[in-house]
Design a protein around this motif. Structure first.
Motif, PDB file in Angstrom:
ATOM      1  N   LEU A 264      -0.699   0.870  -7.549  1.00  0.00           N
ATOM      2  CA  LEU A 264      -1.593   0.592  -6.470  1.00  0.00           C
ATOM      3  C   LEU A 264      -0.915  -0.702  -5.571  1.00  0.00           C
ATOM      4  O   LEU A 264      -0.553  -0.621  -4.505  1.00  0.00           O
ATOM      5  CB  LEU A 264      -2.915   0.199  -6.604  1.00  0.00           C
ATOM      6  CG  LEU A 264      -3.790   0.213  -5.432  1.00  0.00           C
ATOM      7  CD1 LEU A 264      -3.867   1.204  -4.534  1.00  0.00           C
ATOM      8  CD2 LEU A 264      -5.368  -0.229  -5.867  1.00  0.00           C
ATOM      9  N   ALA A 268       2.067  -0.928  -1.787  1.00  0.00           N
ATOM     10  CA  ALA A 268       1.801  -1.760  -0.844  1.00  0.00           C
ATOM     11  C   ALA A 268       2.858  -2.763  -0.677  1.00  0.00           C
ATOM     12  O   ALA A 268       2.618  -3.777   0.102  1.00  0.00           O
ATOM     13  CB  ALA A 268       0.315  -2.433  -0.950  1.00  0.00           C
ATOM     14  N   ALA A 326      -8.084  -0.061  -2.669  1.00  0.00           N
ATOM     15  CA  ALA A 326      -6.937   0.833  -1.995  1.00  0.00           C
ATOM     16  C   ALA A 326      -7.212   0.793  -0.381  1.00  0.00           C
ATOM     17  O   ALA A 326      -6.176   0.706   0.408  1.00  0.00           O
ATOM     18  CB  ALA A 326      -7.114   2.219  -2.428  1.00  0.00           C
ATOM     19  N   ALA A 327      -8.495   0.854  -0.004  1.00  0.00           N
ATOM     20  CA  ALA A 327      -8.657   0.762   1.408  1.00  0.00           C
ATOM     21  C   ALA A 327      -8.110  -0.420   2.171  1.00  0.00           C
ATOM     22  O   ALA A 327      -7.618  -0.368   3.121  1.00  0.00           O
ATOM     23  CB  ALA A 327     -10.202   1.071   1.636  1.00  0.00           C
ATOM     24  N   LEU A 329      -6.043  -2.331   1.153  1.00  0.00           N
ATOM     25  CA  LEU A 329      -4.482  -2.368   1.304  1.00  0.00           C
ATOM     26  C   LEU A 329      -3.690  -1.568   2.148  1.00  0.00           C
ATOM     27  O   LEU A 329      -2.483  -1.585   2.465  1.00  0.00           O
ATOM     28  CB  LEU A 329      -3.892  -2.213  -0.344  1.00  0.00           C
ATOM     29  CG  LEU A 329      -4.059  -3.160  -1.273  1.00  0.00           C
ATOM     30  CD1 LEU A 329      -3.653  -2.399  -2.675  1.00  0.00           C
ATOM     31  CD2 LEU A 329      -3.221  -4.305  -1.165  1.00  0.00           C
ATOM     32  N   ALA A 330      -4.404  -0.473   2.426  1.00  0.00           N
ATOM     33  CA  ALA A 330      -4.101   0.837   3.381  1.00  0.00           C
ATOM     34  C   ALA A 330      -3.605   0.169   4.609  1.00  0.00           C
ATOM     35  O   ALA A 330      -4.273  -0.329   5.313  1.00  0.00           O
ATOM     36  CB  ALA A 330      -5.010   1.713   3.269  1.00  0.00           C
TER      37      ALA A 330
END
Length: 330
Positions: A264, A268, A326-327, A329-330
């Protein structure tokens, strides 16, 4: 005054002051504590109301010896967390110069300095030569560096001949196969520290262990005094340390989470600098900006004042935590 968020992980109140508008609850990834704790047993009320019995302490130390691979329970001393051992050990040591292999956990050096020792930071094993006492964290915090027994055992012997000892802080060794020096005990000049709360996700229990030759173990018992470990900590620690099946499952689960976190973070733009099963260290030219961005999203990471290009992350506990990270880092 130093930023408390760069000194230790887990400072959520400081994080709330820094990021007052961050969504709650916090996703605290700033520590190396297992996010899936050992299930707490139902405790007999007597462990809260009665003074702990010496036989219960002896049983805890015997089970800890078996869990850590120590050949004799007399070499194991239970304490209310490893931090008190870090503070007391320098007081038991002959006056001299102490070298700490760094960069590493920040409490070792100050502990030796407060006890009156001359303290310096070494950047290699070779630089530990000439010290009266030496401290090595293995696996190291924050980069997960592992040193081999073939290098550390001779160092302990050299320090013993000079009247000192080697402290090996194995706070993160429980889930790392083949790392611990505990099976080498009793070994003159070798002192090992083991943490309970990190592996078992129960840092608030405040339980740790010193593993050492009989004379050092006896001196530490005397320094700690009577009833140093609480009844609830004894009861919880005895059950958890005796549960080898849970520990093996935790090792597998944390390894899987660590690999997933690496993937993950790589997506990024972070590079893996090191780590172990309970934490990962990442590098990024904009690590400081990422710390702020994650903080505004209610996710606490661990920055380092001496390496502004580093961020250390503990493991997300579950699917919801991975999705939240994850959100962000998006």
């Amino acid at each position: 005054m130093s930023d408390p968020l760069t000194v230790h992980g887990g400072r959520r109140r400081a994080a709330q002051a820094r990021f007052p508008d961050a969504p709650r609850p916090w996703l605290d990834l700033s520590t190396g504590i297992n996010p899936v704790p050992y299930p707490l047993p139902t405790l007999d009320p007597a462990v809260f109301t009665d003074l702990p019995e010496p036989e219960d302490l002896a049983r805890l130390e015997s089970i800890a010896a078996a869990a850590y691979g120590v050949p004799d329970p007399a070499l194991v001393v239970a304490a209310p967390g490893t931090q008190i051992l870090i503070e007391l050990l320098p007081l038991l040591a002959a006056p001299g110069a102490a070298a700490v292999l760094g960069p590493t956990y920040g409490e070792h050096g100050p502990g030796w300095a407060r006890a009156g020792h001359r303290v310096r930071e070494a950047r290699s094993l070779a630089e530990l030569d000439g010290a009266s006492h030496a401290v090595v964290v293995n696996p190291n915090n924050p980069d997960g560096r592992v040193l081999k027994a073939a290098d550390l055992i001779p160092l302990a012997a050299r320090l013993d001949r000079a009247g000192g000892f080697l402290v090996v802080d194995e706070a993160f060794a429980d889930l790392e196969p083949g790392v611990s020096l505990a099976p080498y005990l009793p070994r003159p000049g070798l002192v090992i520290l083991r943490s309970f709360g990190k592996t078992y996700g129960l840092a608030g229990v405040r339980l740790g262990f010193l593993l050492a030759a009989p004379e050092i173990a006896a001196a530490m018992r005397e320094a700690l005094g009577a009833w140093a470990v609480s009844g609830p900590a004894m009861a919880i620690g005895t059950g958890a340390l005796g549960d080898e099946r849970w520990r093996m499952a935790a090792a597998a689960a944390t390894a899987e989470k660590a690999a997933r976190l690496d993937a993950l973070m790589a997506g990024a733009g972070f590079r893996l600098e090191g780590g172990c099963r309970l934490f990962r260290l990442y590098g990024h030219a904009a690590a400081g900006a990422w710390f702020e961005r994650l903080g505004r999203a209610g996710i606490l990471a661990r920055p380092f004042a001496y390496r502004p290009d580093w961020l250390r992350l503990g493991l997300p506990a579950d699917e919801a935590a991975f999705a939240r990270l994850a959100a962000a880092l998006a």
